[in-house]
Motif scaffolding. Structure first.
Motif, PDB file in Angstrom:
ATOM      1  N   LEU A 624       0.820  -1.206   0.000  1.00 54.99           N
ATOM      2  CA  LEU A 624       0.000   0.000   0.000  1.00 54.99           C
ATOM      3  C   LEU A 624       0.855   1.257   0.000  1.00 54.99           C
ATOM      4  O   LEU A 624       0.580   2.211  -0.740  1.00 54.99           O
ATOM      5  N   THR A 625       1.916   1.279   0.802  1.00 55.96           N
ATOM      6  CA  THR A 625       2.803   2.452   0.825  1.00 55.96           C
ATOM      7  C   THR A 625       3.344   2.746  -0.566  1.00 55.96           C
ATOM      8  O   THR A 625       3.378   3.898  -1.013  1.00 55.96           O
ATOM      9  N   SER A 626       3.765   1.699  -1.265  1.00 56.39           N
ATOM     10  CA  SER A 626       4.355   1.889  -2.593  1.00 56.39           C
ATOM     11  C   SER A 626       3.335   2.389  -3.600  1.00 56.39           C
ATOM     12  O   SER A 626       3.593   3.323  -4.366  1.00 56.39           O
ATOM     13  N   ILE A 627       2.158   1.782  -3.625  1.00 56.05           N
ATOM     14  CA  ILE A 627       1.163   2.155  -4.627  1.00 56.05           C
ATOM     15  C   ILE A 627       0.572   3.535  -4.347  1.00 56.05           C
ATOM     16  O   ILE A 627       0.070   4.202  -5.245  1.00 56.05           O
ATOM     17  N   LEU A 628       0.667   3.991  -3.104  1.00 56.90           N
ATOM     18  CA  LEU A 628       0.176   5.332  -2.764  1.00 56.90           C
ATOM     19  C   LEU A 628       1.116   6.440  -3.218  1.00 56.90           C
ATOM     20  O   LEU A 628       0.744   7.613  -3.194  1.00 56.90           O
ATOM     21  N   ASP A 629       2.328   6.094  -3.623  1.00 57.62           N
ATOM     22  CA  ASP A 629       3.309   7.112  -4.014  1.00 57.62           C
ATOM     23  C   ASP A 629       3.611   6.992  -5.499  1.00 57.62           C
ATOM     24  O   ASP A 629       4.409   6.154  -5.916  1.00 57.62           O
ATOM     25  N   PRO A 630       2.984   7.803  -6.348  1.00 59.86           N
ATOM     26  CA  PRO A 630       3.189   7.690  -7.798  1.00 59.86           C
ATOM     27  C   PRO A 630       4.598   8.051  -8.243  1.00 59.86           C
ATOM     28  O   PRO A 630       4.971   7.776  -9.387  1.00 59.86           O
ATOM     29  N   ASP A 631       5.381   8.657  -7.366  1.00 57.22           N
ATOM     30  CA  ASP A 631       6.750   9.005  -7.723  1.00 57.22           C
ATOM     31  C   ASP A 631       7.723   7.841  -7.539  1.00 57.22           C
ATOM     32  O   ASP A 631       8.861   7.900  -8.003  1.00 57.22           O
ATOM     33  N   LEU A 632       7.283   6.789  -6.860  1.00 52.90           N
ATOM     34  CA  LEU A 632       8.142   5.616  -6.708  1.00 52.90           C
ATOM     35  C   LEU A 632       8.171   4.822  -8.009  1.00 52.90           C
ATOM     36  O   LEU A 632       7.219   4.877  -8.804  1.00 52.90           O
ATOM     37  N   PRO A 633       9.253   4.074  -8.252  1.00 56.85           N
ATOM     38  CA  PRO A 633       9.330   3.281  -9.482  1.00 56.85           C
ATOM     39  C   PRO A 633       8.118   2.378  -9.656  1.00 56.85           C
ATOM     40  O   PRO A 633       7.752   1.630  -8.750  1.00 56.85           O
ATOM     41  N   LEU A 634       7.494   2.497 -10.824  1.00 60.46           N
ATOM     42  CA  LEU A 634       6.421   1.615 -11.293  1.00 60.46           C
ATOM     43  C   LEU A 634       5.073   1.807 -10.611  1.00 60.46           C
ATOM     44  O   LEU A 634       4.079   1.221 -11.038  1.00 60.46           O
ATOM     45  N   SER A 635       4.988   2.642  -9.559  1.00 62.40           N
ATOM     46  CA  SER A 635       3.755   2.672  -8.765  1.00 62.40           C
ATOM     47  C   SER A 635       2.517   3.031  -9.586  1.00 62.40           C
ATOM     48  O   SER A 635       1.488   2.348  -9.511  1.00 62.40           O
ATOM     49  N   ALA A 636       2.576   4.111 -10.360  1.00 62.54           N
ATOM     50  CA  ALA A 636       1.392   4.513 -11.123  1.00 62.54           C
ATOM     51  C   ALA A 636       0.994   3.453 -12.135  1.00 62.54           C
ATOM     52  O   ALA A 636      -0.199   3.223 -12.393  1.00 62.54           O
ATOM     53  N   LEU A 637       1.989   2.784 -12.714  1.00 64.45           N
ATOM     54  CA  LEU A 637       1.702   1.710 -13.658  1.00 64.45           C
ATOM     55  C   LEU A 637       0.937   0.575 -12.998  1.00 64.45           C
ATOM     56  O   LEU A 637       0.193  -0.161 -13.659  1.00 64.45           O
ATOM     57  N   GLU A 650     -12.408   2.587  -1.530  1.00 65.56           N
ATOM     58  CA  GLU A 650     -12.671   1.149  -1.463  1.00 65.56           C
ATOM     59  C   GLU A 650     -11.392   0.362  -1.750  1.00 65.56           C
ATOM     60  O   GLU A 650     -11.082  -0.619  -1.066  1.00 65.56           O
ATOM     61  N   VAL A 651     -10.650   0.787  -2.771  1.00 62.27           N
ATOM     62  CA  VAL A 651      -9.383   0.139  -3.093  1.00 62.27           C
ATOM     63  C   VAL A 651      -8.403   0.299  -1.934  1.00 62.27           C
ATOM     64  O   VAL A 651      -7.705  -0.646  -1.550  1.00 62.27           O
ATOM     65  N   TYR A 652      -8.370   1.494  -1.364  1.00 65.31           N
ATOM     66  CA  TYR A 652      -7.483   1.740  -0.225  1.00 65.31           C
ATOM     67  C   TYR A 652      -7.791   0.767   0.915  1.00 65.31           C
ATOM     68  O   TYR A 652      -6.886   0.124   1.468  1.00 65.31           O
ATOM     69  N   GLY A 653      -9.043   0.660   1.262  1.00 63.47           N
ATOM     70  CA  GLY A 653      -9.412  -0.221   2.362  1.00 63.47           C
ATOM     71  C   GLY A 653      -9.126  -1.675   2.051  1.00 63.47           C
ATOM     72  O   GLY A 653      -8.683  -2.435   2.933  1.00 63.47           O
ATOM     73  N   TYR A 654      -9.371  -2.071   0.803  1.00 68.64           N
ATOM     74  CA  TYR A 654      -9.129  -3.466   0.415  1.00 68.64           C
ATOM     75  C   TYR A 654      -7.641  -3.792   0.464  1.00 68.64           C
ATOM     76  O   TYR A 654      -7.236  -4.828   1.013  1.00 68.64           O
ATOM     77  N   MET A 655      -6.821  -2.903  -0.089  1.00 75.97           N
ATOM     78  CA  MET A 655      -5.383  -3.142  -0.070  1.00 75.97           C
ATOM     79  C   MET A 655      -4.836  -3.138   1.352  1.00 75.97           C
ATOM     80  O   MET A 655      -3.941  -3.929   1.689  1.00 75.97           O
ATOM     81  N   LYS A 656      -5.363  -2.256   2.170  1.00 77.00           N
ATOM     82  CA  LYS A 656      -4.895  -2.215   3.557  1.00 77.00           C
ATOM     83  C   LYS A 656      -5.244  -3.507   4.294  1.00 77.00           C
ATOM     84  O   LYS A 656      -4.540  -3.917   5.228  1.00 77.00           O
ATOM     85  N   SER A 657      -6.294  -4.184   3.841  1.00 77.39           N
ATOM     86  CA  SER A 657      -6.703  -5.412   4.516  1.00 77.39           C
ATOM     87  C   SER A 657      -5.753  -6.574   4.260  1.00 77.39           C
ATOM     88  O   SER A 657      -5.791  -7.566   4.999  1.00 77.39           O
ATOM     89  N   TYR A 658      -4.922  -6.473   3.202  1.00 74.22           N
ATOM     90  CA  TYR A 658      -4.011  -7.589   2.919  1.00 74.22           C
ATOM     91  C   TYR A 658      -2.542  -7.201   2.836  1.00 74.22           C
ATOM     92  O   TYR A 658      -1.673  -8.083   2.839  1.00 74.22           O
ATOM     93  N   SER A 659      -2.218  -5.919   2.734  1.00 70.93           N
ATOM     94  CA  SER A 659      -0.812  -5.514   2.621  1.00 70.93           C
ATOM     95  C   SER A 659      -0.006  -6.113   3.778  1.00 70.93           C
ATOM     96  O   SER A 659      -0.289  -5.844   4.941  1.00 70.93           O
ATOM     97  N   PRO A 660       0.980  -6.959   3.496  1.00 72.97           N
ATOM     98  CA  PRO A 660       1.639  -7.721   4.571  1.00 72.97           C
ATOM     99  C   PRO A 660       2.210  -6.859   5.687  1.00 72.97           C
ATOM    100  O   PRO A 660       2.054  -7.188   6.869  1.00 72.97           O
ATOM    101  N   TYR A 661       2.864  -5.758   5.348  1.00 73.74           N
ATOM    102  CA  TYR A 661       3.513  -4.927   6.356  1.00 73.74           C
ATOM    103  C   TYR A 661       2.509  -4.357   7.350  1.00 73.74           C
ATOM    104  O   TYR A 661       2.802  -4.210   8.538  1.00 73.74           O
ATOM    105  N   GLU A 662       1.323  -4.040   6.874  1.00 70.44           N
ATOM    106  CA  GLU A 662       0.321  -3.410   7.724  1.00 70.44           C
ATOM    107  C   GLU A 662      -0.562  -4.416   8.461  1.00 70.44           C
ATOM    108  O   GLU A 662      -1.429  -4.026   9.236  1.00 70.44           O
ATOM    109  N   ASN A 663      -0.348  -5.707   8.179  1.00 68.82           N
ATOM    110  CA  ASN A 663      -1.198  -6.715   8.806  1.00 68.82           C
ATOM    111  C   ASN A 663      -0.416  -7.714   9.646  1.00 68.82           C
ATOM    112  O   ASN A 663      -0.924  -8.792   9.969  1.00 68.82           O
TER     113      ASN A 663
END
Length: 745
Positions: A624-637, A650-663
């Motif tokens: 989630l951290t990576s995909i939230l930052d469009p300036d990181l390599p590949l994130s926007a893609l 909805e996407v934010y909540g869904y990703m937060k439910s499985y992102s390993p670091y946050e769970n």
């Protein structure tokens, strides 16, 4: 009494991240600064701890490495491939890390279109042919560098010029160089910070290459004229849409350069006429149509046509025949008007190959002067099918589309295998395929266009092993879910084992998985795997949703808001292996890398009790951290793969439910090894570097959690084949140790 090593203590520096009213506190975000001496010191301390914790595994690592080395024929070669007036091939030499690229003149006594002219010369390992020359010795080039990788080799038709790109850090930013193959001397001109390799035109007068933006997205296409400096290179196009990844490719007859710009759901295509020095890129299909497609030009009875492989008629794709003029008429409009989705169905001309629910076409077809080569997947098996030009003509003239499943193709006596195109020169009377299976080393076959009977050119040799000692079988694990048509959803599992192993519930088992980007874990032989099988380990590949093994539907049901299916499928496969008697429930390990590392992180949180060890290579665990930052390599893609959590709560909540670091939770985690590289630009080292201390913080058991970081490598780890064997031996020793499968049976 020997004291257990003490894990490095990562300082906590709370950093808050707020989106959609949700605030997450990240204690280890400071580890992102790889220029910080404090960060580097911590990473070195992690390596030292890992070395201490796994010291008892050193003899096992050495044994597995030596087994890989012994079984590999170290002084070897590839099958020569003809291009122009030369046969081109590669040699490997015992003790050397990298291949040596060679060529030898082709005999010109026969017609270049005869089969005999395309029969490769017989070459022996370690024995030079008359007239053989080394045109690129990777070992010599790599000698001065701790890391060395080639982004691509490209030659002109005459074989007088070589363009190559080299990466000496692992960050995948390459330097483009040119070599006069007549003098073996490099030209003075170079181009820095190229993305990947370059494409030479047929005459060797121009080189086309991409440059990446700050987020490592290739977005600028340049033309370099040989004999000029890089600052004079012509910018052909810049793609500003941060969700599009671009790469150029040549038409089969090298008359045009095409530029693909897209993602996993749609793309756009432009074309450049290489016969006109002043030509500009022309848009054929724009992104606003949200069409996933690929275009291949061909000459048909003197008229330039386009074969377009697309998903307009269905998710498994069709092939249509159209023209440049027909597409450009539909692509008109200013750039300001473009970009809005769903502007209507395109007229793609005449359908040649119709859509089939049970056949998944590859992204593109391959055009030759004799026929069209189609790669397609049927019931998980990838193979090659032959589309006659007469069938294309008939479709042009009004005949009905044909089914890919009705086409002929080379046949092979195997149940689970992979056949891929290896070479298909436009004017050649033959094409070349590579065949492999789980238990058959790679074979190279040449196939004549007029008589599609495979001619075996070579099977990769393996030392001192009887491959009849091993078995491969397919299981199907029920998920309890159903498709909309009522049929059961089942996860395919490949099971590899030694013939002496029985499904008696006592076997140590390794479950491997990936499950993203529609990438299939296709049958392929691997020497390192034999070391596990010889120790009685059952090697299982879980073909989970998110991959492409069962067509586009299988992929679509393992991405975005269905991503959790990937993780539950893996757990389902693990349970099924236990229920079927192939796995001892107390001796199961898991292994995956990159997006498969995300899978490892997710199952570690969801079912830590099912595994005794997990190896997560370059793991995408701070998703989630990576995909939230469009300036990181590949994130926007990645938004088309995972969804966009920036704009969609909805996407934010869904990703937060499985992102390993946050769970990560208080749990008895298994032994976990996170393996990464400091200069990885695809999955940044910081993700596992943060994940590991957080896992330790919540570990309720005694199993160690370690970070192994290659300080001079990229996404693929260290460079050189021996270093890669050592890396694989490290992974397999870690797994075998915790499975209690140290000695060969």
């Amino acid at each position: 009494m020997t004291r257990s090593p003490t894990a490095p203590a990562a300082t906590k520096v709370p950093t808050e991240r707020t989106h959609h009213g949700d605030t997450f506190t990240d204690d280890y975000e400071w580890l992102r600064d790889k220029d910080s001496q404090q960060v580097l010191d911590h990473l070195h301390a992690e390596n030292a701890y890992t070395e201490a914790v796994t010291a008892d595994q050193a003899p096992l690592r050495e044994a597995i490495f030596n087994e890989i080395k012994h079984r590999t024929v170290e002084t070897d070669l590839s099958v020569p491939a003809r291009r122009g007036s030369y046969w081109w091939f590669a040699r490997t030499i015992e003790g050397e890390q990298h291949p040596v690229f060679c060529r030898v003149p082709a005999e010109e006594t026969q017609s270049s279109s005869s089969l005999s002219a395309w029969t490769p010369p017989q070459i022996e390992p370690g024995v030079a042919l008359q007239g053989e020359e080394v045109y690129f010795d990777t070992n010599a080039e790599a000698a001065a560098h701790g890391f060395y990788d080639i982004g691509g080799l490209s030659t002109d038709d005459a074989g007088t010029l070589l363009a190559y790109a080299e990466d000496t850090t692992g960050d995948e930013f390459f330097t483009l160089r040119f070599r006069d193959l007549g003098t073996a001397e490099n030209l003075s001109e170079t181009v820095e910070n190229v993305h990947g390799g370059a494409i030479l035109d047929a005459a060797g007068e121009r080189a086309f290459y991409m440059v990446a933006d700050a987020s490592w997205r290739p977005h600028r296409l340049y033309e370099h004229r040989l004999g000029s400096s890089a600052d004079q290179d012509r910018l052909l196009l810049q793609i500003d849409d941060e969700q599009l990844w671009s790469f150029p490719y040549l038409s089969a007859d090298k008359k045009e350069l095409l530029l693909y710009s897209g993602n996993s759901e749609y793309n756009e295509t432009r074309i450049l006429d290489l016969t006109d020095d002043d030509a500009e890129m022309v848009l054929l299909v724009g992104k606003e149509h949200r069409l996933e497609h690929n275009i291949e030009p061909l000459d048909l009875d003197g008229t330039r046509q386009l074969l377009i492989t697309h998903n307009q008629d269905g998710q498994n794709k069709s092939v249509s025949l159209t023209t440049i003029e027909a597409l450009t008429r539909q692509a008109t409009g200013s750039e300001q008007q473009r970009g809005q989705p769903d502007r209507g169905t395109l007229d793609l001309g005449t359908t040649v190959l119709g859509h089939e629910e049970t056949v998944k076409l590859d992204d593109s077809v391959v055009v030759t002067a004799a026929q069209i080569l189609v790669q397609a997947r049927v019931n998980t098996i990838q193979s090659v099918y032959l589309l006659p030009l007469e069938t294309v003509r008939a479709a042009r003239d009004g005949a009905a589309a044909v089914a890919t499943s009705s086409l002929s193709g080379p046949s092979f006596d195997a149940e689970m295998f992979t056949v891929e195109l290896a070479d298909a020169e436009y004017e050649a009377p033959v094409f070349r395929v590579q065949f492999t299976s789980w238990l058959i080393p790679s074979r190279i076959y040449d196939i004549a266009h007029e008589e599609p009977t495979p001619i075996l050119r070579r099977e990769t040799p393996v030392n001192d092993v009887d491959l009849d000692d091993y078995r491969a079988l397919r299981l199907w694990a029920p998920t309890g879910e159903r498709w909309v048509d009522g049929s059961a959803i089942e996860v395919p599992i490949t099971v590899l084992h030694h013939k002496d192993v029985r499904a008696d519930g006592t076997n140590p088992t390794l479950v491997f998985g990936y499950g993203s980007y529609e990438m299939s874990m296709d049958p392929a032989f691997g020497i390192p795997r034999l070391s596990l099988l010889d120790r009685g380990v059952v090697f299982a590949i879980a073909h989970v949703r998110g991959g492409g093994e069962l067509g586009r539907k299988w992929y679509d049901h393992g991405k975005k808001l269905a991503k959790i299916n990937t993780f539950t499928d893996f757990i389902t496969a693990t349970d099924h292996l236990v229920e079927a008697g192939w796995a001892d429930p107390a001796r199961v390990a898991a292994h995956g890398g990159s997006a498969g590392g995300l899978l490892m992180g997710a199952v570690a949180n969801m079912a830590p009790e099912k595994y005794v060890a997990i190896v997560a290579q370059v793991p995408f665990v701070d998703t989630l951290t990576s995909i939230l930052d469009p300036d990181l390599p590949l994130s926007a893609l990645e938004w088309e793969e995972w969804g966009n959590p920036i704009t969609d709560p909805e996407v934010y909540g869904y990703m937060k439910s499985y992102s390993p670091y946050e769970n990560v939770v208080d749990a008895e985690y298994p032994a976990i090894a996170a393996v990464t590289s400091l200069h990885d630009t695809r999955v940044l080292y910081v993700e596992p570097a943060k994940w590991v201390p957080k896992l330790r913080e919540h570990q309720q058991g005694e199993a160690p959690i370690v970070l192994k970081i290659e300080m001079e490598g990229g996404h693929g780890g260290a460079s050189g084949r021996y270093e890669k064997w050592k890396d694989r031996a490290w992974d397999y020793a870690f797994i075998s140790y915790y499975l209690g499968a140290v000695e060969p049976r």
